[in-house]
Design a protein around this motif. Sequence first.
Motif, PDB file in Angstrom:
ATOM      1  N   HIS A  48      37.858  38.747  40.519  1.00 19.40           N
ATOM      2  CA  HIS A  48      37.495  37.652  41.432  1.00 19.40           C
ATOM      3  C   HIS A  48      38.597  36.593  41.422  1.00 19.40           C
ATOM      4  O   HIS A  48      38.783  35.874  40.440  1.00 19.40           O
ATOM      5  CB  HIS A  48      36.179  37.038  40.939  1.00 19.40           C
ATOM      6  CG  HIS A  48      35.566  36.006  41.821  1.00 19.40           C
ATOM      7  ND1 HIS A  48      34.351  36.174  42.437  1.00 19.40           N
ATOM      8  CD2 HIS A  48      35.957  34.763  42.166  1.00 19.40           C
ATOM      9  CE1 HIS A  48      34.023  35.090  43.117  1.00 19.40           C
ATOM     10  NE2 HIS A  48      35.007  34.204  42.968  1.00 19.40           N
ATOM     11  N   ASP A 206      28.140  39.766  47.338  1.00 19.01           N
ATOM     12  CA  ASP A 206      28.470  38.851  46.252  1.00 19.01           C
ATOM     13  C   ASP A 206      27.613  37.601  46.393  1.00 19.01           C
ATOM     14  O   ASP A 206      27.591  36.978  47.464  1.00 19.01           O
ATOM     15  CB  ASP A 206      29.955  38.491  46.287  1.00 19.01           C
ATOM     16  CG  ASP A 206      30.774  39.343  45.332  1.00 19.01           C
ATOM     17  OD1 ASP A 206      31.183  38.810  44.278  1.00 19.01           O
ATOM     18  OD2 ASP A 206      30.999  40.526  45.633  1.00 19.01           O
ATOM     19  N   ASN A 232      27.921  36.056  40.920  1.00 14.96           N
ATOM     20  CA  ASN A 232      29.155  35.374  40.571  1.00 14.96           C
ATOM     21  C   ASN A 232      28.952  34.397  39.416  1.00 14.96           C
ATOM     22  O   ASN A 232      27.896  33.773  39.278  1.00 14.96           O
ATOM     23  CB  ASN A 232      29.691  34.596  41.773  1.00 14.96           C
ATOM     24  CG  ASN A 232      30.202  35.476  42.897  1.00 14.96           C
ATOM     25  OD1 ASN A 232      30.684  34.971  43.900  1.00 14.96           O
ATOM     26  ND2 ASN A 232      30.111  36.796  42.761  1.00 14.96           N
TER      27      ASN A 232
END
Length: 365
Positions: A48, A206, A232
């Motif tokens: 990420h 996500d 996340n």
Amino acid sequence: MAAGHGGAAGRRRRAAPMSTNYLPVRADWLAQGVEAALEPQLPIVDAHHHFYDRPGWSYLKDDYLADAMSGHHIRASVYMQALTRYRTDGPDALRPVGETEFVVAITPADPVDPVDPAPSAQSAEPQIAQAIVGYADLRLGSEVAGVLEAHQIAGQGRLRGVRHLVTWDADASLANPLTAAPPHLLRDASYRAGLAQLAQRQLSYDAWLFWPQLAELAEVADAFPELPIIVNHCGGIVRIGAYADRGPEVFHHWRQAMQALARRPNVHVKLGGLGMRINGFGFHEGALPPSSQQLAEHWAPWMRACIDLFGPERCMFESNFPVDKGSYSFVNGWNAFKRLSQDFSPAERQQLFEGTASRVYGLGR
């Protein structure tokens, strides 16, 4: 923690002032505490990171390369949408496709072999953005299909999913003008119809949200059991504002919510993103930047809980750069991950550092 809602509103937000949750990057401060990389040959897929191109803040390919090649063996990365380089004309709904077009244009397209992660030399340039997560306004419901198709075409085989942020809290001081959402968006019928389009296209979702919203995400996981969901930043740890000075209580309720999510096999977790002001660690307040030992000690209760609940095969380390660069250097952050995981088996560490990200995001597909 980048990005927000798309279309014309998304273009306006590109010019908005930086959120107070984004800490300024102080290169001189960071330079006072940069360490040598531990285990520099350990292969890593950074699960990420972003490119930013905003007034007063630019962080693009060369900036990420400088961090990624500062000592650790970053062999590939997953790019996460960040309101960067949207199209400036055409239908509002399609303007976020410009970000995918931009990322593909500036990054190599060599596929990563998930079995043989060559080149093995730590000094080799990483294959950046081998998986791309774009933005599409899921509130469009079934009509988002055209946006997803455009992203897939623009991604040239690298688009893997979408992130449409749902961060909301009753404490308005926590709202980020770049990412604020209405309450209970995960329960909205149109939003759910947009999620259904992701599932139909075998794309992932996500999820960036705050920990009190995790129960709603569990409902989504039940409603769409075939949809890969990636939580996340350790599940949205918030310890400022209304949650300040409530550390044990926050941890208890956060862990309960994460435990419930872990019972949904389609949910995965990114370990990282804990350098933001909203997390309440206060790393940026020190006279010196935090060492990797300090980072590991502060993060251990949260990240070890995630690994215990989900298993290494459903967890992946992330840099969240450049957002987390306001609190610590790239080298020290990955050193902290290595310290945190040093008592795991080689197979478990392989999952945490590259295996889970490679599998979930289809690197080498």
